[in-house]
Design a protein around this motif. Structure first.
Motif, PDB file in Angstrom:
ATOM      1  N   LEU A 153     -15.015  57.192   8.824  1.00  0.00           N
ATOM      2  CA  LEU A 153     -13.839  56.645   8.313  1.00  0.00           C
ATOM      3  C   LEU A 153     -12.343  57.836   7.763  1.00  0.00           C
ATOM      4  O   LEU A 153     -11.694  58.099   8.335  1.00  0.00           O
TER       5      LEU A 153
ATOM      6  N   ASP B 144      -9.643  58.143  11.184  1.00  0.00           N
ATOM      7  CA  ASP B 144      -8.629  58.252  10.750  1.00  0.00           C
ATOM      8  C   ASP B 144      -7.446  58.746  11.351  1.00  0.00           C
ATOM      9  O   ASP B 144      -6.761  58.575  12.094  1.00  0.00           O
TER      10      ASP B 144
ATOM     11  N   PHE C   1     -10.276  49.439  13.135  1.00  0.00           N
ATOM     12  CA  PHE C   1     -11.860  49.793  12.241  1.00  0.00           C
ATOM     13  C   PHE C   1     -12.661  48.219  11.784  1.00  0.00           C
ATOM     14  O   PHE C   1     -10.903  47.539  11.591  1.00  0.00           O
TER      15      PHE C   1
ATOM     16  N   SER D 243     -13.288  45.260   7.749  1.00  0.00           N
ATOM     17  CA  SER D 243     -11.854  45.557   6.144  1.00  0.00           C
ATOM     18  C   SER D 243     -12.540  44.542   5.291  1.00  0.00           C
ATOM     19  O   SER D 243     -11.941  44.960   3.792  1.00  0.00           O
TER      20      SER D 243
ATOM     21  N   ARG E 183     -14.395  46.254   2.543  1.00  0.00           N
ATOM     22  CA  ARG E 183     -14.051  47.619   1.770  1.00  0.00           C
ATOM     23  C   ARG E 183     -13.516  46.920   0.406  1.00  0.00           C
ATOM     24  O   ARG E 183     -12.741  47.516  -0.204  1.00  0.00           O
TER      25      ARG E 183
ATOM     26  N   THR F 294      -9.954  50.656  -0.916  1.00  0.00           N
ATOM     27  CA  THR F 294      -8.697  50.341   0.215  1.00  0.00           C
ATOM     28  C   THR F 294      -7.920  51.815  -0.234  1.00  0.00           C
ATOM     29  O   THR F 294      -7.663  52.148  -0.856  1.00  0.00           O
TER      30      THR F 294
ATOM     31  N   GLU G 117      -7.127  48.094   9.945  1.00  0.00           N
ATOM     32  CA  GLU G 117      -8.124  46.961  10.425  1.00  0.00           C
ATOM     33  C   GLU G 117      -9.151  45.809  10.497  1.00  0.00           C
ATOM     34  O   GLU G 117      -7.283  45.151  10.895  1.00  0.00           O
TER      35      GLU G 117
END
Length: 361
Positions: free
Chosen positions: A303, A307, A316, A319, A322, A328, A335
């Motif tokens: 990621l 990004d 992505f 979310s 994560r 985060t 996301e």
């Protein structure tokens, strides 16, 4: 060869002749030339130890990385070079050999058939000799690092270098300033068929694997120049997969174009796997043979690499996975929530904004 880790010996201090990041393209199909060292000699000599390596050892690692970059060798190849020198000389430019190779010298313990003593004792020259032979090894990128090194060094024990690879990865990442994104962003082409051919080679070598239904055939068809209705793949997704395959030893793909296979889980017909011909997303089920969740270490590594490279309108998944893991961080790419049993990457299936890649052919 036959040199094991040595703790003593004379050190030749390398003067690093640059102070900025060196990013070089090229290196042939499937190769990903990456950023080399960004530190000068003083910084390398005074940098904190990395996995027990410090001072002149890091300066020598810097020389190895830059020699590889100058030849268009990718991040993996540079790591193999550093790993090999760790196993041969502990990254010290030693001026003596051993019983098996009394004429062996330098970082790679190269014998007199490799070149003059002066060249073998020059870290950049010695590393160049190593990489020139490495890239001639058939399919070296798909071999295990220790096997690739062994094909060059012809060490008595082909598994000798295995224990040095993890430390080499950390040294390379540190000296490159954590430059995974810079490494991943270079030499990723923009021709769909060429990208698919490179990925097909990795599929054939077992580096990229799939599940049932088979989405890897979609890549093969593009490589073969076949146009199969509802089975295409967005070129930007081929670029994403290429970056991923240049980053990890093994990549497991579960979904690409669901129009091709008739699947409709999750977002159904609104999914980027389906809309506008399909193939605008890729789902990974494993990276380096470890199942991913979108919040695991490998997903996070990918990621962070992807990004800054993603096209406008990309996204992505996972979310909430994560967030639940407390992972985060500020990102350029939006996301959204998705099941925590894979890692989803998509581009805008209704747009054609390009990926933010450098040296795109």
């Amino acid at each position: 060869m036959g040199k094991r880790a040595l703790q003593a010996g004379a050190v030749l201090v390398l003067v690093v002749l640059f102070t900025g990041v060196l990013i070089l393209g090229g290196g042939g199909p499937g190769q990903n030339a990456c950023a080399a060292v960004s530190a000068d000699t003083a910084k390398a000599e005074t940098a904190p130890a990395v996995e027990g390596y410090s001072g002149d050892q890091l300066v020598n690692a810097a020389a190895i990385m830059n020699a590889g970059a100058a030849l268009g060798v990718n991040a993996k190849g540079q790591t193999i070079g550093v790993m090999t020198a760790m196993g041969e000389s502990t990254l010290r430019n030693i001026e003596y050999g051993d019983t098996a190779g009394p004429d062996s010298r330098g970082l790679f313990q190269q014998r007199d058939t490799w070149g003059t003593l002066q060249d073998r004792m020059n870290p950049t020259k010695a590393a160049t000799f190593f990489f020139e032979r490495l890239v001639e090894v058939p399919n070296w990128e798909t071999l295990t690092p220790t096997e690739a090194a062994h094909r060059v060094q012809i060490n008595a024990d082909p598994n000798h270098y295995t224990r040095f690879y993890e430390a080499a990865e950390k040294v390379v990442t540190t000296l490159a300033g954590g430059g995974d994104a810079a490494c991943a962003s270079t030499s990723v082409g923009g021709n769909a068929q060429d990208l698919a051919k490179g990925l097909t080679a990795k599929i054939d070598a077992g580096q990229i694997t799939g599940l049932s239904p088979d989405h890897l055939r979609e890549i093969r068809w593009i490589a073969e120049g076949k146009v199969v209705p509802n089975c295409g793949i967005d070129t930007r997704i081929l670029q994403v997969i290429t970056v991923t395959a240049n980053t990890f030893e093994q990549v497991g793909i579960s979904d690409i174009n669901r129009l091709c296979t008739g699947q409709r889980p999750g977002a159904g017909s609104a999914s980027m796997h389906v809309i506008n011909g399909g193939g605008h997303a890729v789902d990974y089920y494993s990276l380096d043979r470890i199942p991913v969740t979108g919040a695991d270490a490998n997903s996070m590594k990918l990621l962070k690499i992807l990004d800054p490279l993603m096209a406008d309108g990309s996204g992505f998944g996972q979310s909430q996975c994560r967030e639940a893991a407390g992972l985060t961080f500020p990102m350029q790419t939006p996301e959204f929530e998705d099941a925590c049993n894979h890692f989803h990457v998509q581009v805008d299936g209704n747009g054609n904004q390009p990926m933010k890649l450098t040296n795109v052919s």
